[in-house]
Design a protein around this motif. Structure first.
Motif, PDB file in Angstrom:
ATOM      1  N   ARG A  63       0.921  -1.320   0.039  1.00  0.00           N
ATOM      2  CA  ARG A  63       0.025   0.003  -0.069  1.00  0.00           C
ATOM      3  C   ARG A  63       0.959   1.341   0.147  1.00  0.00           C
ATOM      4  O   ARG A  63       1.843   1.305   0.739  1.00  0.00           O
ATOM      5  CB  ARG A  63      -0.642   0.055   1.264  1.00  0.00           C
ATOM      6  CG  ARG A  63      -1.698  -1.150   1.423  1.00  0.00           C
ATOM      7  CD  ARG A  63      -2.672  -1.596   0.254  1.00  0.00           C
ATOM      8  NE  ARG A  63      -3.221  -2.830   0.610  1.00  0.00           N
ATOM      9  CZ  ARG A  63      -4.212  -3.433  -0.346  1.00  0.00           C
ATOM     10  NH1 ARG A  63      -4.097  -2.777  -1.390  1.00  0.00           N
ATOM     11  NH2 ARG A  63      -4.609  -4.742  -0.061  1.00  0.00           N
ATOM     12  N   SER A  88      -5.466  -2.404   4.791  1.00  0.00           N
ATOM     13  CA  SER A  88      -6.231  -2.461   3.353  1.00  0.00           C
ATOM     14  C   SER A  88      -6.008  -1.201   2.675  1.00  0.00           C
ATOM     15  O   SER A  88      -6.266  -1.047   1.472  1.00  0.00           O
ATOM     16  CB  SER A  88      -7.708  -2.566   3.569  1.00  0.00           C
ATOM     17  OG  SER A  88      -8.199  -1.378   4.193  1.00  0.00           O
ATOM     18  N   GLY A  89      -5.087  -0.072   3.283  1.00  0.00           N
ATOM     19  CA  GLY A  89      -4.773   0.987   2.457  1.00  0.00           C
ATOM     20  C   GLY A  89      -5.736   2.050   2.814  1.00  0.00           C
ATOM     21  O   GLY A  89      -5.412   3.333   2.596  1.00  0.00           O
ATOM     22  N   THR A  93       0.664   5.543   0.664  1.00  0.00           N
ATOM     23  CA  THR A  93      -0.160   6.587   1.010  1.00  0.00           C
ATOM     24  C   THR A  93       0.681   7.816   0.761  1.00  0.00           C
ATOM     25  O   THR A  93       2.019   7.610   0.785  1.00  0.00           O
ATOM     26  CB  THR A  93      -0.479   6.511   2.489  1.00  0.00           C
ATOM     27  OG1 THR A  93       0.872   6.207   3.240  1.00  0.00           O
ATOM     28  CG2 THR A  93      -1.609   5.487   2.744  1.00  0.00           C
ATOM     29  N   SER A 123     -11.068   6.459   1.587  1.00  0.00           N
ATOM     30  CA  SER A 123      -9.837   6.444   0.908  1.00  0.00           C
ATOM     31  C   SER A 123      -9.396   7.522   0.692  1.00  0.00           C
ATOM     32  O   SER A 123      -9.871   8.561   0.880  1.00  0.00           O
ATOM     33  CB  SER A 123     -10.085   5.906  -0.784  1.00  0.00           C
ATOM     34  OG  SER A 123      -9.228   6.184  -1.635  1.00  0.00           O
TER      35      SER A 123
END
Length: 234
Positions: free
Chosen positions: A81, A113-114, A83, A133
């Motif tokens: 993931r 899960s991000g 970010t 998100s």
């Protein structure tokens, strides 16, 4: 005599090593299988010999090639993931989508899960613990020191899954009377929300600009005419 003996021994060892290397380096040439064979054909009007293929060609060839499925090496849950560097725990963010869009929230952590775990706090702007998100979030330059905030270990991606029950068979008289059950948070979720909100409100009270931060959380985000978000510094 001893010197000459040692030289002889060294030469013999060297020869053996070179012979062993030569044996290993030799490529094993596989015998090439013939594709055709020469056949004798009888008859007065035929030729004496004819070259015939050992493996006959197919009678049918498909017009389009078959699509081979390429299976991924890793599952989606095992993907790495990424970010944005501005999204660190304690950053005050602005939500841009969902039922709570326009509200300011505190980023608590990035889940496996991000998705981002954020909270209002609920006491100030009625935004509960939820996932979102990073594409629907604006990270501001204002940050809170939440290093002392302890989150329950149970808060992860599975924590936010809803128990979807199977539809019951409709009875003859209950066609118009049936209604969808509204979502109700569990007692554990209420207790977790209160515990997290209490810690974050204490962090805000210790901040030197606590009055402005409380007002900032309670106000909604919006743009007026001639205001462009790509020109603004949050």
């Amino acid at each position: 005599m001893a010197f000459t003996d040692s030289v002889v021994v060294a030469c013999t060892i060297r020869r053996r090593c070179t012979s062993l290397l030569a044996r290993r380096l030799k490529k094993k040439v596989k015998p090439v299988k013939p594709l055709t064979i020469e056949k004798k054909i009888g008859g007065e009007k035929n030729g004496e010999t004819r070259i015939v293929l050992l493996r006959k060609r197919r009678n049918y060839y498909p017009t389009a090639d078959k699509i081979k499925p390429h299976h991924s090496k890793k599952l989606f849950s095992q993907h790495k993931r990424y970010t944005r560097p501005t999204l660190t725990p304690g950053t005050i963010c602005i939500l841009l989508a969902g039922p709570h869009k326009g509200k300011r929230v505190v980023l608590l952590k990035v889940l496996a899960s991000g998705l981002l775990l954020v909270t209002g706090p609920f006491k100030i702007n009625a935004c509960p613990l939820r996932r979102i998100s990073q594409n629907f979030v604006i990270a501001t330059s204002t940050k809170l020191d939440i290093s002392g905030v302890k989150l329950p270990d149970t808060i992860n991606d599975k924590y936010f899954r809803r128990n979807r029950q199977k539809r019951a068979k409709k009875a003859e008289g209950d066609i118009f009377n049936t209604k969808k059950e509204a979502y109700k948070p569990s007692d554990q979720r209420k207790a977790d929300q209160q515990a997290v909100d209490k810690q974050i409100i204490e962090v805000i009270r210790k901040h030197p600009e606590k009055k402005h931060i409380f007002a900032y959380f309670s106000a909604m985000f919006g743009l007026r005419s001639s205001q462009y978000p790509h020109r603004m510094k949050f």
